[in-house]
Design a protein around this motif. Sequence first.
Motif, PDB file in Angstrom:
ATOM      1  N   GLU A 177       0.838  -1.200   0.000  1.00 22.31           N
ATOM      2  CA  GLU A 177       0.000   0.000   0.000  1.00 22.31           C
ATOM      3  C   GLU A 177       0.875   1.253   0.000  1.00 22.31           C
ATOM      4  O   GLU A 177       0.583   2.231  -0.697  1.00 22.31           O
ATOM      5  CB  GLU A 177      -0.928   0.000   1.214  1.00 22.31           C
ATOM      6  N   VAL A 178       1.945   1.235   0.790  1.00 28.54           N
ATOM      7  CA  VAL A 178       2.862   2.377   0.829  1.00 28.54           C
ATOM      8  C   VAL A 178       3.518   2.578  -0.528  1.00 28.54           C
ATOM      9  O   VAL A 178       3.532   3.686  -1.082  1.00 28.54           O
ATOM     10  CB  VAL A 178       3.941   2.175   1.910  1.00 28.54           C
ATOM     11  N   LEU A 179       4.071   1.505  -1.091  1.00 28.74           N
ATOM     12  CA  LEU A 179       4.788   1.623  -2.361  1.00 28.74           C
ATOM     13  C   LEU A 179       3.844   1.961  -3.510  1.00 28.74           C
ATOM     14  O   LEU A 179       4.251   2.606  -4.483  1.00 28.74           O
ATOM     15  CB  LEU A 179       5.549   0.323  -2.660  1.00 28.74           C
ATOM     16  N   GLY A 180       2.595   1.559  -3.388  1.00 25.41           N
ATOM     17  CA  GLY A 180       1.616   1.891  -4.418  1.00 25.41           C
ATOM     18  C   GLY A 180       1.213   3.349  -4.414  1.00 25.41           C
ATOM     19  O   GLY A 180       0.583   3.820  -5.369  1.00 25.41           O
ATOM     20  N   SER A 181       1.571   4.072  -3.360  1.00 28.51           N
ATOM     21  CA  SER A 181       1.191   5.479  -3.253  1.00 28.51           C
ATOM     22  C   SER A 181       2.242   6.423  -3.851  1.00 28.51           C
ATOM     23  O   SER A 181       2.025   7.632  -3.887  1.00 28.51           O
ATOM     24  CB  SER A 181       0.965   5.843  -1.778  1.00 28.51           C
ATOM     25  N   ILE A 182       3.374   5.878  -4.309  1.00 28.75           N
ATOM     26  CA  ILE A 182       4.437   6.705  -4.885  1.00 28.75           C
ATOM     27  C   ILE A 182       4.789   6.172  -6.277  1.00 28.75           C
ATOM     28  O   ILE A 182       4.498   5.017  -6.590  1.00 28.75           O
ATOM     29  CB  ILE A 182       5.699   6.730  -3.992  1.00 28.75           C
ATOM     30  N   PRO A 183       5.392   6.997  -7.117  1.00 28.89           N
ATOM     31  CA  PRO A 183       5.777   6.523  -8.457  1.00 28.89           C
ATOM     32  C   PRO A 183       6.749   5.358  -8.373  1.00 28.89           C
ATOM     33  O   PRO A 183       7.536   5.254  -7.429  1.00 28.89           O
ATOM     34  CB  PRO A 183       6.435   7.757  -9.084  1.00 28.89           C
ATOM     35  N   GLU A 184       6.714   4.473  -9.365  1.00 33.23           N
ATOM     36  CA  GLU A 184       7.609   3.326  -9.375  1.00 33.23           C
ATOM     37  C   GLU A 184       9.052   3.802  -9.522  1.00 33.23           C
ATOM     38  O   GLU A 184       9.304   4.915  -9.996  1.00 33.23           O
ATOM     39  CB  GLU A 184       7.240   2.355 -10.485  1.00 33.23           C
ATOM     40  N   PRO A 185      10.018   2.984  -9.124  1.00 34.36           N
ATOM     41  CA  PRO A 185      11.416   3.416  -9.170  1.00 34.36           C
ATOM     42  C   PRO A 185      11.916   3.629 -10.589  1.00 34.36           C
ATOM     43  O   PRO A 185      11.447   2.986 -11.542  1.00 34.36           O
ATOM     44  CB  PRO A 185      12.165   2.272  -8.483  1.00 34.36           C
ATOM     45  N   SER A 186      12.868   4.535 -10.713  1.00 32.89           N
ATOM     46  CA  SER A 186      13.530   4.744 -12.000  1.00 32.89           C
ATOM     47  C   SER A 186      14.708   3.773 -12.098  1.00 32.89           C
ATOM     48  O   SER A 186      15.162   3.241 -11.074  1.00 32.89           O
ATOM     49  CB  SER A 186      14.032   6.188 -12.095  1.00 32.89           C
TER      50      SER A 186
END
Length: 401
Positions: free
Chosen positions: A218-227
Amino acid sequence: MANNCFVSLFSGAGGLDLGLEMAGWRGLYAADIDPAAVATLKANQGRAVCGTRFLDDAVVEAADVQLLTGPKILESIGYSKGQVPLLVGGPPCQSWSSAGRQKGFADPRGRLFTDFVRIASELDVRWLMFENVRGLLTARGPDGRPGSALELIRTQLLAAGFQTAVHLVNAADYGVGQRRVRLIVFGYRTGDAFDFPVATHDRHGVGVDVHPWVALDEVLGSIPEPSPDEIIRPSGLLADQMRNLMPGTGVKSPGKAETTRPGGHWGYKQGAFVADPAKPARTVTASGQQDWLRDPKYGLRRLSPRECAAIQSFPPSWSFEGKRADQYRLIGNAVPPKLGEILGHALLRHAGKRDSTPATQHKLVPLPSKLAFAIRYTEREEARNGESRRAAPDRRTKRVA
């Protein structure tokens, strides 16, 4: 409370400061000796977050707390003694952590707390609050007795006029996507304790107004995916060891044999654990050896600084200065802003009140029963295994980087 302002020492990346300001407090002064921390505070100063501008008119500077004084701080912010009600900070935790070999007061960092108390007295604050690792609860003071380090710290505060309330807090219980257990020590003047905020989350979300823990995905889904430049993959022996590990498992690290544990007291090697995205993250550390993630797109990769910051509940816009190692350190050492905000709201609700029942100032208020039990358990564990643990050879293999 009109004068809802605070001074911050050992400010780091500003997690606690940000949380308090989101709750309605106003930071007047923030300092740290770490150049990357000071650069981070200044880079974010004036940044708009949740209707407030971070440390907008505050004095932010590099300072050695051993050379800093209350009068100097007050002069720099234009306040007088007794006008600042709250001092907060994070005196270095490495002295009490397992990663720091638990040297405690034998480590110069473990004695910086004395300066924190001194400055609290020189400012004449009404409250003080600081966070430290769980290990401080059972850490040994000069007498070698479990729990005596915290007792000595509380005694120093009592001599300076502050009674103390101690709480062991799991950040996940307050809506942070991380199982991060830390000790919160709240110092208050006579008759001025406040009600510590009750948990808002638990593992299953059972109870009225209680929500389930926030999971890593849920946390990682709230921010853009890594470059691509944020991707770090394992190599060499570590890659071989982790190739078939399932989420929620890691490479085991056996410890010394003990009387009651002849096979050793094993744990997971630091930097060799695959996170379970269905649960809150494990504790974000101050090193570059963060947990790994099985990413459907990028494969097995390490959690990036930006993802660790999100796990700590920093806003996506927050800037962390310095090299990647500096960023991991600042993020891992920070108080989660969301937890700081909840503490700030609770204290602000109390700020206009004053308990008419005087606190007992000539002796320490007893620790909560659960914390006292943890100390007694450590004493029993030392009696059972201490001698054999010290005598046995260390069977742990070298940590995998």
